[in-house]
Design a protein around this motif. Structure first.
Motif, PDB file in Angstrom:
ATOM      1  N   TRP A   1       0.579  -1.394  -0.240  1.00 54.17           N
ATOM      2  CA  TRP A   1      -0.148   0.024  -0.017  1.00 54.17           C
ATOM      3  C   TRP A   1       0.803   1.080   0.023  1.00 54.17           C
ATOM      4  N   GLY A   2       0.841   2.288  -0.676  1.00 49.32           N
ATOM      5  CA  GLY A   2       0.864   3.228  -0.995  1.00 49.32           C
ATOM      6  C   GLY A   2       1.327   4.003   1.018  1.00 49.32           C
ATOM      7  N   ARG A   3       1.512   5.496   0.776  1.00 46.95           N
ATOM      8  CA  ARG A   3       1.527   6.673   1.876  1.00 46.95           C
ATOM      9  C   ARG A   3       0.384   6.866   2.124  1.00 46.95           C
ATOM     10  N   PRO A   4       0.235   6.864   3.427  1.00 51.41           N
ATOM     11  CA  PRO A   4      -1.416   7.834   3.714  1.00 51.41           C
ATOM     12  C   PRO A   4      -0.592   8.670   3.349  1.00 51.41           C
ATOM     13  N   VAL A   5      -2.124   9.355   2.384  1.00 52.02           N
ATOM     14  CA  VAL A   5      -2.589  10.426   2.509  1.00 52.02           C
ATOM     15  C   VAL A   5      -3.400  11.809   3.303  1.00 52.02           C
ATOM     16  N   LEU A   6      -3.869  12.282   3.176  1.00 53.03           N
ATOM     17  CA  LEU A   6      -4.869  13.116   4.269  1.00 53.03           C
ATOM     18  C   LEU A   6      -5.757  13.860   3.853  1.00 53.03           C
ATOM     19  N   VAL A   7      -6.229  13.681   3.793  1.00 53.46           N
ATOM     20  CA  VAL A   7      -7.731  14.350   2.890  1.00 53.46           C
ATOM     21  C   VAL A   7      -8.681  15.399   3.560  1.00 53.46           C
ATOM     22  N   PRO A   8      -7.726  16.140   3.801  1.00 57.41           N
ATOM     23  CA  PRO A   8      -8.405  17.143   5.093  1.00 57.41           C
ATOM     24  C   PRO A   8      -9.880  17.645   4.848  1.00 57.41           C
ATOM     25  N   VAL A   9     -10.733  17.653   5.791  1.00 52.53           N
ATOM     26  CA  VAL A   9     -11.845  17.946   6.433  1.00 52.53           C
ATOM     27  C   VAL A   9     -11.880  18.234   8.241  1.00 52.53           C
ATOM     28  N   ARG A  10     -12.425  19.586   8.776  1.00 52.51           N
ATOM     29  CA  ARG A  10     -12.983  19.593   9.973  1.00 52.51           C
ATOM     30  C   ARG A  10     -13.654  19.777  10.411  1.00 52.51           C
ATOM     31  N   GLY A  11     -14.405  19.106  11.316  1.00 52.22           N
ATOM     32  CA  GLY A  11     -15.110  19.240  11.884  1.00 52.22           C
ATOM     33  C   GLY A  11     -16.390  18.144  11.668  1.00 52.22           C
ATOM     34  N   LEU A  12     -16.626  17.005  10.275  1.00 53.17           N
ATOM     35  CA  LEU A  12     -16.728  15.810  10.922  1.00 53.17           C
ATOM     36  C   LEU A  12     -16.602  14.447  11.857  1.00 53.17           C
ATOM     37  N   THR A  13     -18.745  14.583  12.013  1.00 53.96           N
ATOM     38  CA  THR A  13     -18.852  14.232  13.492  1.00 53.96           C
ATOM     39  C   THR A  13     -19.751  12.913  12.904  1.00 53.96           C
ATOM     40  N   HIS A  14     -20.307  12.177  11.102  1.00 48.52           N
ATOM     41  CA  HIS A  14     -20.303  10.649  10.750  1.00 48.52           C
ATOM     42  C   HIS A  14     -20.100  11.313   9.239  1.00 48.52           C
ATOM     43  N   LEU A  15     -19.853  10.540   9.168  1.00 49.14           N
ATOM     44  CA  LEU A  15     -19.478   9.694   7.074  1.00 49.14           C
ATOM     45  C   LEU A  15     -20.188   8.243   7.467  1.00 49.14           C
ATOM     46  N   SER A  16     -21.012   8.982   5.624  1.00 48.58           N
ATOM     47  CA  SER A  16     -21.291   7.615   4.510  1.00 48.58           C
ATOM     48  C   SER A  16     -20.560   7.694   3.590  1.00 48.58           C
ATOM     49  N   VAL A  17     -20.050   6.453   2.975  1.00 52.95           N
ATOM     50  CA  VAL A  17     -18.989   6.851   1.875  1.00 52.95           C
ATOM     51  C   VAL A  17     -20.191   5.166   0.712  1.00 52.95           C
ATOM     52  N   THR A  18     -20.173   5.721   0.219  1.00 47.29           N
ATOM     53  CA  THR A  18     -20.356   4.509  -1.707  1.00 47.29           C
ATOM     54  C   THR A  18     -19.876   5.128  -2.499  1.00 47.29           C
ATOM     55  N   GLN A  19     -19.861   4.161  -3.945  1.00 50.60           N
ATOM     56  CA  GLN A  19     -19.467   4.387  -5.482  1.00 50.60           C
ATOM     57  C   GLN A  19     -20.524   4.406  -5.678  1.00 50.60           C
ATOM     58  N   ASP A  20     -20.399   4.533  -7.624  1.00 50.73           N
ATOM     59  CA  ASP A  20     -21.319   4.708  -8.135  1.00 50.73           C
ATOM     60  C   ASP A  20     -21.289   3.752  -9.742  1.00 50.73           C
ATOM     61  N   ALA A  21     -21.566   3.747 -10.362  1.00 51.40           N
ATOM     62  CA  ALA A  21     -21.027   2.915 -11.811  1.00 51.40           C
ATOM     63  C   ALA A  21     -20.427   2.845 -12.721  1.00 51.40           C
ATOM     64  N   ASN A  22     -19.434   4.466 -12.024  1.00 50.76           N
ATOM     65  CA  ASN A  22     -18.784   4.424 -13.006  1.00 50.76           C
ATOM     66  C   ASN A  22     -16.775   4.034 -12.098  1.00 50.76           C
ATOM     67  N   ALA A  23     -17.083   3.590 -10.236  1.00 49.83           N
ATOM     68  CA  ALA A  23     -16.244   3.849  -9.904  1.00 49.83           C
ATOM     69  C   ALA A  23     -15.818   5.615  -8.955  1.00 49.83           C
ATOM     70  N   TYR A  24     -16.725   6.185  -8.844  1.00 50.77           N
ATOM     71  CA  TYR A  24     -16.453   7.674  -8.196  1.00 50.77           C
ATOM     72  C   TYR A  24     -16.998   7.473  -7.031  1.00 50.77           C
ATOM     73  N   VAL A  25     -16.251   7.690  -5.563  1.00 53.44           N
ATOM     74  CA  VAL A  25     -16.368   7.907  -4.974  1.00 53.44           C
ATOM     75  C   VAL A  25     -17.199   9.167  -3.946  1.00 53.44           C
ATOM     76  N   HIS A  26     -18.574   8.970  -3.166  1.00 55.34           N
ATOM     77  CA  HIS A  26     -18.938   9.751  -3.019  1.00 55.34           C
ATOM     78  C   HIS A  26     -19.293   9.820  -1.869  1.00 55.34           C
ATOM     79  N   PHE A  27     -18.682  10.723  -0.662  1.00 49.90           N
ATOM     80  CA  PHE A  27     -18.571  11.153   0.802  1.00 49.90           C
ATOM     81  C   PHE A  27     -19.491  11.681   0.967  1.00 49.90           C
ATOM     82  N   VAL A  28     -19.837  11.371   1.734  1.00 45.15           N
ATOM     83  CA  VAL A  28     -20.962  12.668   3.031  1.00 45.15           C
ATOM     84  C   VAL A  28     -21.013  12.509   4.440  1.00 45.15           C
ATOM     85  N   GLY A  29     -20.784  13.424   4.783  1.00 48.46           N
ATOM     86  CA  GLY A  29     -20.931  14.209   6.222  1.00 48.46           C
ATOM     87  C   GLY A  29     -21.235  15.041   6.940  1.00 48.46           C
ATOM     88  N   ARG A  30     -21.834  14.637   8.452  1.00 49.32           N
ATOM     89  CA  ARG A  30     -22.267  15.413   9.402  1.00 49.32           C
ATOM     90  C   ARG A  30     -20.900  16.582   9.445  1.00 49.32           C
TER      91      ARG A  30
END
Length: 360
Positions: free
Chosen positions: A55-84
């Motif tokens: 596995w490659g080195r870890p990469v930080l995806v910055p986002v402040r204040g998330l309390t919850h997260l939901s992740v899914t993918q579509d037919a194109n393999a795009y990754v969708h992130f929705v957070g509270r």
């Protein structure tokens, strides 16, 4: 699109109060990525090559204040992130909203996080907003479901032109925890939610059709334990923890719930279909009552013949994540007590035999 590589020693810092969980995503090039919360956002590791143990080195995806997260993918393999998200303003107010981001390719940056607001205008009601659940239909339309301050269902959808509709109050009442939503291969959406009186079940009759009202199901589920998996053409199975201590339950509309055994702790279940020894099997995973990752295997939609459970003995903070690699092997990931991520992969043995756990 802001991301940065972090040092391996900094990558194991536990997350600040925020989302607890771990998520897999698979790219169109066959590489898996795994995401875990950390202070300041999410960490992401991506396989060096499809199906690789490296596995490659870890990469930080910055986002402040998330309390919850939901992740899914579509037919194109795009990754969708929705957070509270909860953010403290200079005047001392705490603003709660739903945020959205997308990643188009594995190993590439995540888009900027866009606020989708809150179905409530008042600060007190907005603060009571629940955690979101996101699905993407076969047509590519993103749907976000969330419990509102009154225990009802709120929905926000992306239109075909990429613009977002406003928040839609679906009514209902008494929803107590996170929702389990699934977008089926046919394009239909089904949704389950625990309530103070049992379970509500929403089901589109056709792709793009009205979601309608939630129908009461004469079953009881431990709040926060719901999960869903398409186990047959246009046919989902819902999984949850029995509130009376009878283990994991599987349910399909029109059939009786089936007890699968196991001794799960709190939190949701993970579910995946995999070909094992030539059989179409369902792999389940949860955080057991003892705080370790537990994995179960049974023939898909043949719950009556049993599920075989195995306690890995590996401590985890939340439900393990499950995925198939480029060669169809099951991969399991957990977030440990110190925030570190560990991964195990199916070996060539019979059934589902896992390798030694590797710390990323």
């Amino acid at each position: 699109m802001l991301e940065r590589t972090v040092r391996p020693d900094s990558a194991i810092a536990p997350a600040a109060p925020g989302p607890v969980g771990i998520w897999f995503a698979g790219g169109r090039d066959g590489r898996l990525a795994v995401y875990a919360p950390c202070e300041g956002g999410l960490r992401r590791w991506t396989e060096v090559r499809p199906g690789s143990q490296d596995w490659g080195r870890p990469v930080l995806v910055p986002v402040r204040g998330l309390t919850h997260l939901s992740v899914t993918q579509d037919a194109n393999a795009y990754v969708h992130f929705v957070g509270r998200r909860e953010l403290r303003k200079p005047d001392g107010r705490t603003v709660v909203d739903i945020v959205y981001a997308i990643q188009y390719q594995p190993g590439r940056p995540v888009s900027g996080w866009r606020s989708l607001g809150n179905p409530h205008k008042g600060t007190e009601a907005a603060a009571l907003l629940g955690e979101p659940s996101v699905v993407v239909t076969a047509s590519g339309m993103v749907h976000i479901f969330v419990r509102n301050a009154d225990g009802g269902l709120a929905l926000r959808r992306e239109q075909s032109d990429g613009k977002w509709r406003g928040w839609d109050d679906r009514g209902e009442a008494g929803i107590t925890s996170a929702l389990a939503a699934i977008a089926l291969g046919s394009g239909r959406i089904e949704l389950f939610a625990t309530t103070v009186e049992g379970v509500l079940h929403w089901s589109q009759q056709s792709a793009g059709g009205a979601l309608g009202h939630g129908r009461p199901a004469r079953v009881a589920a431990l709040p926060g334990s719901l999960a869903a998996l398409e186990t047959g053409p246009d046919r989902p199975t819902f999984y949850w923890t029995d509130p009376d201590g009878h283990g994991v339950v599987a349910y399909r509309a029109g059939a009786w719930p089936v007890a699968l055994g196991g001794i799960p702790g709190e939190g949701p279940h993970s579910a995946l279909r995999a070909l094992l020894d030539g059989y179409d099997c369902t792999v389940l995973a949860h955080r057991g009552a003892g705080g370790t990752a537990v994995v179960g295997v049974g023939v898909t939609e043949d719950e009556g013949n049993g599920v075989w459970w195995s306690d890995t003995g590996v401590p985890c903070l939340a439900s393990p994540a499950l995925a198939l690699d480029a060669w169809g092997r099951v991969v399991v990931a957990v977030a440990g007590q110190d925030g570190a991520v560990e991964v195990a992969r199916q070996t060539d043995g019979p059934g589902l035999t896992l390798s030694e756990w590797r710390r990323l």
